[in-house]
Write a protein that holds these residues in place. Structure first.
Motif, PDB file in Angstrom:
ATOM      1  N   GLY A  60      12.008 -11.425  40.974  1.00 10.46           N
ATOM      2  CA  GLY A  60      13.153 -10.803  40.581  1.00 10.46           C
ATOM      3  C   GLY A  60      13.130  -9.832  39.360  1.00 10.46           C
ATOM      4  O   GLY A  60      12.114  -9.587  38.949  1.00 10.46           O
ATOM      5  N   GLU A  61      14.280  -9.045  39.160  1.00 10.19           N
ATOM      6  CA  GLU A  61      14.123  -8.164  38.005  1.00 10.19           C
ATOM      7  C   GLU A  61      14.933  -8.875  36.816  1.00 10.19           C
ATOM      8  O   GLU A  61      15.978  -9.147  36.553  1.00 10.19           O
ATOM      9  CB  GLU A  61      15.057  -6.962  38.447  1.00 10.19           C
ATOM     10  CG  GLU A  61      15.280  -5.844  37.210  1.00 10.19           C
ATOM     11  CD  GLU A  61      14.173  -5.124  37.155  1.00 10.19           C
ATOM     12  OE1 GLU A  61      13.862  -4.168  36.162  1.00 10.19           O
ATOM     13  OE2 GLU A  61      13.395  -4.871  38.190  1.00 10.19           O
ATOM     14  N   PRO A  62      14.060  -8.760  35.717  1.00 11.62           N
ATOM     15  CA  PRO A  62      14.363  -9.597  34.432  1.00 11.62           C
ATOM     16  C   PRO A  62      15.541  -8.635  33.946  1.00 11.62           C
ATOM     17  O   PRO A  62      15.619  -7.383  33.754  1.00 11.62           O
ATOM     18  CB  PRO A  62      13.327  -9.156  33.443  1.00 11.62           C
ATOM     19  CG  PRO A  62      11.970  -9.039  34.461  1.00 11.62           C
ATOM     20  CD  PRO A  62      12.552  -8.304  35.597  1.00 11.62           C
ATOM     21  N   GLU A  63      16.694  -9.264  33.283  1.00 12.43           N
ATOM     22  CA  GLU A  63      17.808  -8.853  32.887  1.00 12.43           C
ATOM     23  C   GLU A  63      17.883  -8.613  31.455  1.00 12.43           C
ATOM     24  O   GLU A  63      18.387  -7.716  30.770  1.00 12.43           O
ATOM     25  CB  GLU A  63      19.376  -9.619  33.420  1.00 12.43           C
ATOM     26  CG  GLU A  63      19.518  -9.287  34.843  1.00 12.43           C
ATOM     27  CD  GLU A  63      20.070  -8.374  35.131  1.00 12.43           C
ATOM     28  OE1 GLU A  63      21.520  -8.106  34.520  1.00 12.43           O
ATOM     29  OE2 GLU A  63      19.811  -7.545  36.153  1.00 12.43           O
ATOM     30  N   LEU A  82      17.470 -11.137  37.635  1.00 12.81           N
ATOM     31  CA  LEU A  82      18.218 -11.095  38.828  1.00 12.81           C
ATOM     32  C   LEU A  82      17.478 -11.208  39.994  1.00 12.81           C
ATOM     33  O   LEU A  82      16.511 -10.718  40.345  1.00 12.81           O
ATOM     34  CB  LEU A  82      18.605  -9.443  38.950  1.00 12.81           C
ATOM     35  CG  LEU A  82      19.370  -8.847  40.147  1.00 12.81           C
ATOM     36  CD1 LEU A  82      20.741  -9.693  40.452  1.00 12.81           C
ATOM     37  CD2 LEU A  82      19.748  -7.606  40.058  1.00 12.81           C
ATOM     38  N   GLU A  83      18.175 -12.393  40.540  1.00 14.37           N
ATOM     39  CA  GLU A  83      17.138 -12.939  42.047  1.00 14.37           C
ATOM     40  C   GLU A  83      17.725 -12.272  43.187  1.00 14.37           C
ATOM     41  O   GLU A  83      16.876 -12.135  44.020  1.00 14.37           O
ATOM     42  CB  GLU A  83      17.317 -14.397  41.894  1.00 14.37           C
ATOM     43  CG  GLU A  83      16.188 -14.961  40.862  1.00 14.37           C
ATOM     44  CD  GLU A  83      15.927 -16.588  41.068  1.00 14.37           C
ATOM     45  OE1 GLU A  83      16.610 -17.099  41.957  1.00 14.37           O
ATOM     46  OE2 GLU A  83      14.646 -16.908  40.535  1.00 14.37           O
ATOM     47  N   ASP A  84      18.873 -12.074  43.409  1.00 12.80           N
ATOM     48  CA  ASP A  84      19.510 -11.633  44.660  1.00 12.80           C
ATOM     49  C   ASP A  84      20.626 -10.520  44.349  1.00 12.80           C
ATOM     50  O   ASP A  84      21.856 -11.152  43.572  1.00 12.80           O
ATOM     51  CB  ASP A  84      20.018 -12.827  45.309  1.00 12.80           C
ATOM     52  CG  ASP A  84      20.400 -12.257  46.786  1.00 12.80           C
ATOM     53  OD1 ASP A  84      19.949 -11.204  47.495  1.00 12.80           O
ATOM     54  OD2 ASP A  84      21.173 -13.203  47.449  1.00 12.80           O
ATOM     55  N   HIS A  85      20.428  -9.308  44.477  1.00  9.36           N
ATOM     56  CA  HIS A  85      21.548  -8.487  44.403  1.00  9.36           C
ATOM     57  C   HIS A  85      22.546  -8.409  45.512  1.00  9.36           C
ATOM     58  O   HIS A  85      21.874  -8.203  46.447  1.00  9.36           O
ATOM     59  CB  HIS A  85      20.965  -6.987  44.261  1.00  9.36           C
ATOM     60  CG  HIS A  85      21.795  -5.749  44.053  1.00  9.36           C
ATOM     61  ND1 HIS A  85      22.399  -5.889  42.947  1.00  9.36           N
ATOM     62  CD2 HIS A  85      22.117  -5.001  44.541  1.00  9.36           C
ATOM     63  CE1 HIS A  85      23.486  -4.626  42.993  1.00  9.36           C
ATOM     64  NE2 HIS A  85      23.151  -4.122  44.060  1.00  9.36           N
ATOM     65  N   ARG A  86      23.759  -8.404  45.335  1.00 11.29           N
ATOM     66  CA  ARG A  86      24.681  -8.342  46.154  1.00 11.29           C
ATOM     67  C   ARG A  86      25.641  -7.247  45.929  1.00 11.29           C
ATOM     68  O   ARG A  86      25.904  -6.935  44.773  1.00 11.29           O
ATOM     69  CB  ARG A  86      25.435  -9.885  46.468  1.00 11.29           C
ATOM     70  CG  ARG A  86      24.469 -10.562  46.815  1.00 11.29           C
ATOM     71  CD  ARG A  86      24.932 -11.902  47.169  1.00 11.29           C
ATOM     72  NE  ARG A  86      24.020 -12.893  47.688  1.00 11.29           N
ATOM     73  CZ  ARG A  86      24.213 -14.210  47.779  1.00 11.29           C
ATOM     74  NH1 ARG A  86      25.474 -14.859  47.630  1.00 11.29           N
ATOM     75  NH2 ARG A  86      23.241 -15.142  48.024  1.00 11.29           N
ATOM     76  N   GLN A 114      17.674 -22.762  35.878  1.00  7.76           N
ATOM     77  CA  GLN A 114      18.991 -22.595  36.335  1.00  7.76           C
ATOM     78  C   GLN A 114      19.240 -21.359  37.114  1.00  7.76           C
ATOM     79  O   GLN A 114      18.654 -20.374  37.053  1.00  7.76           O
ATOM     80  CB  GLN A 114      19.914 -22.497  35.315  1.00  7.76           C
ATOM     81  CG  GLN A 114      21.610 -22.669  35.334  1.00  7.76           C
ATOM     82  CD  GLN A 114      22.459 -22.498  34.080  1.00  7.76           C
ATOM     83  OE1 GLN A 114      21.730 -22.252  32.880  1.00  7.76           O
ATOM     84  NE2 GLN A 114      23.620 -22.927  34.315  1.00  7.76           N
ATOM     85  N   ARG A 115      20.243 -21.616  38.258  1.00  3.24           N
ATOM     86  CA  ARG A 115      20.691 -20.452  39.239  1.00  3.24           C
ATOM     87  C   ARG A 115      22.007 -20.414  39.209  1.00  3.24           C
ATOM     88  O   ARG A 115      22.626 -21.332  39.100  1.00  3.24           O
ATOM     89  CB  ARG A 115      20.150 -20.581  40.646  1.00  3.24           C
ATOM     90  CG  ARG A 115      18.768 -20.351  40.999  1.00  3.24           C
ATOM     91  CD  ARG A 115      18.375 -20.303  42.340  1.00  3.24           C
ATOM     92  NE  ARG A 115      18.867 -18.860  42.895  1.00  3.24           N
ATOM     93  CZ  ARG A 115      18.704 -18.483  43.988  1.00  3.24           C
ATOM     94  NH1 ARG A 115      18.563 -19.363  44.994  1.00  3.24           N
ATOM     95  NH2 ARG A 115      18.987 -17.348  44.324  1.00  3.24           N
ATOM     96  N   TYR A 116      22.691 -19.407  39.116  1.00  7.08           N
ATOM     97  CA  TYR A 116      24.142 -19.025  39.139  1.00  7.08           C
ATOM     98  C   TYR A 116      24.530 -17.754  39.649  1.00  7.08           C
ATOM     99  O   TYR A 116      23.724 -16.717  39.618  1.00  7.08           O
ATOM    100  CB  TYR A 116      24.598 -19.378  37.722  1.00  7.08           C
ATOM    101  CG  TYR A 116      24.063 -18.414  36.598  1.00  7.08           C
ATOM    102  CD1 TYR A 116      24.406 -17.485  36.342  1.00  7.08           C
ATOM    103  CD2 TYR A 116      22.795 -19.221  36.086  1.00  7.08           C
ATOM    104  CE1 TYR A 116      23.818 -16.560  35.223  1.00  7.08           C
ATOM    105  CE2 TYR A 116      22.033 -18.292  35.067  1.00  7.08           C
ATOM    106  CZ  TYR A 116      22.595 -16.941  34.626  1.00  7.08           C
ATOM    107  OH  TYR A 116      21.999 -16.412  33.695  1.00  7.08           O
ATOM    108  N   ARG A 117      25.640 -17.678  39.977  1.00  3.00           N
ATOM    109  CA  ARG A 117      26.423 -16.344  40.290  1.00  3.00           C
ATOM    110  C   ARG A 117      26.695 -15.726  39.034  1.00  3.00           C
ATOM    111  O   ARG A 117      27.420 -16.099  38.145  1.00  3.00           O
ATOM    112  CB  ARG A 117      27.687 -16.555  41.180  1.00  3.00           C
ATOM    113  CG  ARG A 117      28.218 -15.339  42.034  1.00  3.00           C
ATOM    114  CD  ARG A 117      29.372 -15.756  42.952  1.00  3.00           C
ATOM    115  NE  ARG A 117      28.969 -16.772  43.851  1.00  3.00           N
ATOM    116  CZ  ARG A 117      28.132 -16.707  45.032  1.00  3.00           C
ATOM    117  NH1 ARG A 117      27.976 -15.341  45.354  1.00  3.00           N
ATOM    118  NH2 ARG A 117      27.874 -17.464  46.105  1.00  3.00           N
ATOM    119  N   ARG A 118      26.607 -14.236  39.252  1.00  5.31           N
ATOM    120  CA  ARG A 118      26.929 -13.557  38.009  1.00  5.31           C
ATOM    121  C   ARG A 118      28.363 -13.728  37.599  1.00  5.31           C
ATOM    122  O   ARG A 118      29.218 -13.536  38.607  1.00  5.31           O
ATOM    123  CB  ARG A 118      26.729 -11.893  38.434  1.00  5.31           C
ATOM    124  CG  ARG A 118      26.818 -11.014  36.833  1.00  5.31           C
ATOM    125  CD  ARG A 118      26.775  -9.539  37.462  1.00  5.31           C
ATOM    126  NE  ARG A 118      25.357  -9.348  37.742  1.00  5.31           N
ATOM    127  CZ  ARG A 118      24.501  -8.918  37.106  1.00  5.31           C
ATOM    128  NH1 ARG A 118      24.650  -8.915  35.624  1.00  5.31           N
ATOM    129  NH2 ARG A 118      23.196  -8.618  37.550  1.00  5.31           N
TER     130      ARG A 118
END
Length: 129
Positions: A60-63, A82-86, A114-118
């Motif tokens: 992913g792209e580092p934020e 950012l692991e998955d752009h939607r 951790q993983r989470y929705r923006r």
């Protein structure tokens, strides 16, 4: 016989040799002042090292860097990725990675913590953030 009084010249702390009034050493006039840096890496340097290491290891792209913390054996750096752009971006899946660095900024270990929705208060895997 007259009494001699000694006159003590005021000097800045740390000066070694007495200076005569209006006289400055040639050395001080010609050498530019050097900026003093603390020993070792700065917090910004460590954060950048952590971010660079995570960017090299994950897809992913580092934020950005979310934490830099000194520990007994070096540093811990957290980086948001950012692991998955939607579309819309509020649906993006972000991850928080933790990198452990030695005192010189070399990577010792990393893990996704951790993983989470923006923009959500809960992570994408069902737990709370």
């Amino acid at each position: 016989m007259p009494v001699r009084r000694s006159v003590r010249e005021e000097r800045p702390a740390g000066s070694q040799a007495p200076r005569r009034s209006g006289e400055e050493s040639e050395e001080r006039r010609t050498e530019p002042r050097q900026k003093r840096r603390p020993r070792g890496l700065s917090v910004a340097d460590v954060g950048e090292a952590g971010l660079d290491n995570i960017a090299d290891l994950v897809a992913g792209e580092p934020e950005g860097i979310t934490m830099v913390k000194p520990i007994e054996r070096g540093w811990v750096v957290n980086v948001e990725v950012l692991e998955d752009h939607r579309i819309p971006s509020s649906g993006d899946i972000l991850a928080l990675y933790e990198a452990e660095l030695d005192p010189e900024g070399n990577l010792l270990s990393y893990r996704r913590i951790q993983r989470y929705r923006r923009g959500s208060g809960t992570n994408a895997e069902g737990g709370s953030r």
